[in-house]
Design a protein around this motif. Structure first.
Motif, PDB file in Angstrom:
ATOM      1  N   THR A 132       0.773  -1.153  -0.044  1.00 29.83           N
ATOM      2  CA  THR A 132       0.030   0.076  -0.010  1.00 29.83           C
ATOM      3  C   THR A 132       0.806   1.206   0.167  1.00 29.83           C
ATOM      4  O   THR A 132       0.285   2.387   0.220  1.00 29.83           O
ATOM      5  CB  THR A 132      -0.809   0.081   1.080  1.00 29.83           C
ATOM      6  N   LYS A 133       2.209   1.161  -0.267  1.00 35.36           N
ATOM      7  CA  LYS A 133       3.014   2.232  -0.357  1.00 35.36           C
ATOM      8  C   LYS A 133       2.721   3.256  -1.460  1.00 35.36           C
ATOM      9  O   LYS A 133       2.474   2.580  -2.496  1.00 35.36           O
ATOM     10  CB  LYS A 133       4.461   1.794  -0.304  1.00 35.36           C
ATOM     11  N   VAL A 134       2.859   4.433  -1.198  1.00 34.13           N
ATOM     12  CA  VAL A 134       2.418   5.424  -2.344  1.00 34.13           C
ATOM     13  C   VAL A 134       3.662   6.188  -2.518  1.00 34.13           C
ATOM     14  O   VAL A 134       4.493   6.835  -1.624  1.00 34.13           O
ATOM     15  CB  VAL A 134       1.275   6.634  -1.655  1.00 34.13           C
ATOM     16  N   THR A 135       4.184   6.019  -3.963  1.00 42.10           N
ATOM     17  CA  THR A 135       5.419   6.577  -4.209  1.00 42.10           C
ATOM     18  C   THR A 135       5.208   8.015  -4.807  1.00 42.10           C
ATOM     19  O   THR A 135       4.090   8.492  -5.355  1.00 42.10           O
ATOM     20  CB  THR A 135       5.982   5.527  -5.404  1.00 42.10           C
ATOM     21  N   ASP A 138       3.539   7.947  -8.281  1.00 38.55           N
ATOM     22  CA  ASP A 138       1.861   7.768  -8.131  1.00 38.55           C
ATOM     23  C   ASP A 138       1.396   9.099  -7.768  1.00 38.55           C
ATOM     24  O   ASP A 138       0.330   9.547  -8.549  1.00 38.55           O
ATOM     25  CB  ASP A 138       1.625   6.989  -6.649  1.00 38.55           C
ATOM     26  N   LYS A 274      -1.299  12.259  -1.845  1.00 40.78           N
ATOM     27  CA  LYS A 274      -0.729  11.139  -1.286  1.00 40.78           C
ATOM     28  C   LYS A 274      -1.559  10.653  -0.055  1.00 40.78           C
ATOM     29  O   LYS A 274      -1.619   9.372  -0.063  1.00 40.78           O
ATOM     30  CB  LYS A 274       0.767  11.511  -0.528  1.00 40.78           C
ATOM     31  N   ALA A 275      -2.097  11.231   0.741  1.00 43.07           N
ATOM     32  CA  ALA A 275      -3.219  10.850   1.754  1.00 43.07           C
ATOM     33  C   ALA A 275      -4.266  10.259   1.206  1.00 43.07           C
ATOM     34  O   ALA A 275      -4.671   8.995   1.619  1.00 43.07           O
ATOM     35  CB  ALA A 275      -3.474  11.982   2.689  1.00 43.07           C
ATOM     36  N   LYS A 278      -3.123   7.036  -0.584  1.00 44.39           N
ATOM     37  CA  LYS A 278      -2.786   5.934   0.657  1.00 44.39           C
ATOM     38  C   LYS A 278      -4.066   5.224   1.191  1.00 44.39           C
ATOM     39  O   LYS A 278      -4.223   3.921   1.152  1.00 44.39           O
ATOM     40  CB  LYS A 278      -2.145   6.293   1.826  1.00 44.39           C
ATOM     41  N   LYS A 281      -5.374   2.911  -1.631  1.00 47.88           N
ATOM     42  CA  LYS A 281      -4.721   1.614  -1.744  1.00 47.88           C
ATOM     43  C   LYS A 281      -4.996   0.641  -0.707  1.00 47.88           C
ATOM     44  O   LYS A 281      -5.166  -0.424  -0.876  1.00 47.88           O
ATOM     45  CB  LYS A 281      -3.199   2.090  -1.879  1.00 47.88           C
ATOM     46  N   GLU A 282      -5.261   1.337   0.511  1.00 44.44           N
ATOM     47  CA  GLU A 282      -5.410   0.453   1.895  1.00 44.44           C
ATOM     48  C   GLU A 282      -6.817  -0.186   1.577  1.00 44.44           C
ATOM     49  O   GLU A 282      -7.049  -1.340   2.009  1.00 44.44           O
ATOM     50  CB  GLU A 282      -5.346   1.580   3.011  1.00 44.44           C
TER      51      GLU A 282
END
Length: 430
Positions: A132-135, A138, A274-275, A278, A281-282
């Motif tokens: 679930t990492k946001v790069t 992304d 980003k939040a 995240k 993705k979670e």
């Protein structure tokens, strides 16, 4: 009605049924009463000719086919009512083996039945969880989408040639052997060069043209092109470039952030992106992890699925897609023509997904049975209340609007929820 049951290979059962002459006679009479108005017999008013007169003129079997169509489903339904423990999973293959002079009908039904599941390991399994990492990549991709949405198309006023990636506003007329063809003409059409919207070779030849220039573009339609009248043929398009248009993208800065978001700085806007990514993705990871865990359990199980069951599931999935098309005002036949695909090919492409769907369902059902997972009347009633509230109905109104089959689905959904919880509680996602 008497019948014999025979277990066949490949998870099939064969029923041989003997239907009494009285039932066949009743079905023939029913068909006669429904269809007698269609017959014109000399000496009788239309619809008034006796059955024997019609049979004499058109043959004794004139009503047989329609009578059989009434009898066979009835007989099959009677058999299934007797074989309550048998779970059929596809339509039966039906064969009439004999009709005696006395009117006794012998028919066979071969039908695939629910296969047994040999459960493998379904507890104590460990799988790797979805990342679930946001790069930064992304975040930049989301920024690119926002920039693209905020961009505008402007006309190029300088005298220059159009480039790949730019938009050509064109008039075009297509012809084959000097004759214009249907669908080959357009005015003020915006075409992004390099998009692949037109047939191969067309867009490449527009590159390098100038505004107000006219040019003959020679192309060959692909052999598999949807319109048969032009498929595989050479064509010439007379093309006039009216305008060159380019995308004007705003600068990626604090002003842009203020225009497209609630934030005053680009840095804060990026943090918010980003939040949100995240959180998204979670949420997706929960579903994906659950799916991956189920697939791991399914892969441990052994199921010999009848081909007829897969075919039936694939047909159901294709039919669901057809209903969605219809809701959008489209017909399946038009959609398949566009794809240059037959109905059989369309159904065939669903078979891998159909087989996997069946494997998952049967495996979950096997775990439910082995673990004695059940739902109470109170839990069903609570779910019924929820559905009633969603439809803004009273419980009584909602119950009166559903049948036993729909109530069974509600119970099945509750069992599925419980078995999924059991699976997650007894396995590990790392």
């Amino acid at each position: 009605m008497d019948y014999k049951k025979e277990l066949l290979e490949n998870k099939k059962v064969k029923f041989t049924a003997t239907i009494e002459a009285e039932k066949f006679e009743a079905a023939i009479e029913e068909v006669y009463q429904k269809n007698k108005h269609k017959f014109s017999i000399e000496g009788f008013r239309k619809g008034k000719a006796p059955r024997k007169v019609i049979e004499k003129q058109y043959g004794k079997g004139v009503f047989f086919e329609d009578a059989i169509d009434i009898l066979l489903p009835q007989a099959y339904s009677e058999i299934l009512q007797q074989e309550k423990d048998l779970e059929v999973v596809a339509r039966p293959d039906v064969d009439i083996t004999d009709i005696t002079d006395d009117g006794v009908v012998t028919v066979t039904y071969e039908v695939a039945v629910k296969p047994e599941v040999e459960l493998g390991k379904y507890t104590g399994i460990e799988i790797d969880g979805v990342d679930t990492k946001v790069t930064a990549k992304d975040v930049n991709a989301e920024l690119d989408k926002a920039l693209d949405k905020a961009s505008r198309i402007v006309e190029v006023t300088e005298d220059r040639k159009i480039k790949k990636g730019e938009t050509a506003n064109i008039n075009f007329v297509g012809s084959i052997d000097g004759v214009e063809f249907e669908g080959g003409k357009g005015d003020n059409f915006d075409l992004e060069l390099g998009s692949g919207m037109f047939i191969p070779g067309f867009e490449e030849q527009v590159v390098g043209m100038k505004a107000n220039e006219t040019k003959d573009i020679k192309v060959t339609f692909p052999k598999e092109y949807g319109a048969e009248e032009v498929a595989g043929k050479d064509a010439i398009f007379k093309v006039t470039l009216n305008q060159i248009k380019v995308k004007e993208v705003p600068a990626l800065d604090d002003e842009f952030a203020k225009d497209v978001s609630e934030f005053d700085t680009l840095a804060d806007y990026k943090k918010d992106i980003k939040a949100k990514l995240k959180a998204e993705k979670e949420a997706n990871a929960i579903r994906q992890n659950e799916d991956n865990l189920i697939q791991a359990i399914v892969s441990e199980s052994k199921i010999d699925i009848p081909a007829e069951m897969i075919e039936y599931q694939a047909e159901s999935m294709a039919q669901e897609f057809e209903y969605r098309l219809q809701s959008q005002g489209m017909k399946l036949e038009d959609y398949l023509k566009y794809l240059n695909m037959t109905v059989e090919q369309f159904i065939e492409q669903y078979k891998p997904a159909a087989e996997q769907t069946i494997r998952v369902r049967l495996t979950l059902e096997a775990i439910i049975a082995k673990e004695n997972i059940a739902v109470t009347d109170e839990e069903i009633e609570e779910q019924v209340k929820k559905y009633a509230e969603m439809q803004q109905k009273s419980v009584e109104e909602f119950r009166s609007s559903i049948d036993a089959k729909e109530l069974f689905y509600i119970e099945s959904d509750l069992k599925t929820e419980k078995v999924l919880k059991f699976i997650k509680d007894n396995n590990k996602i790392k």
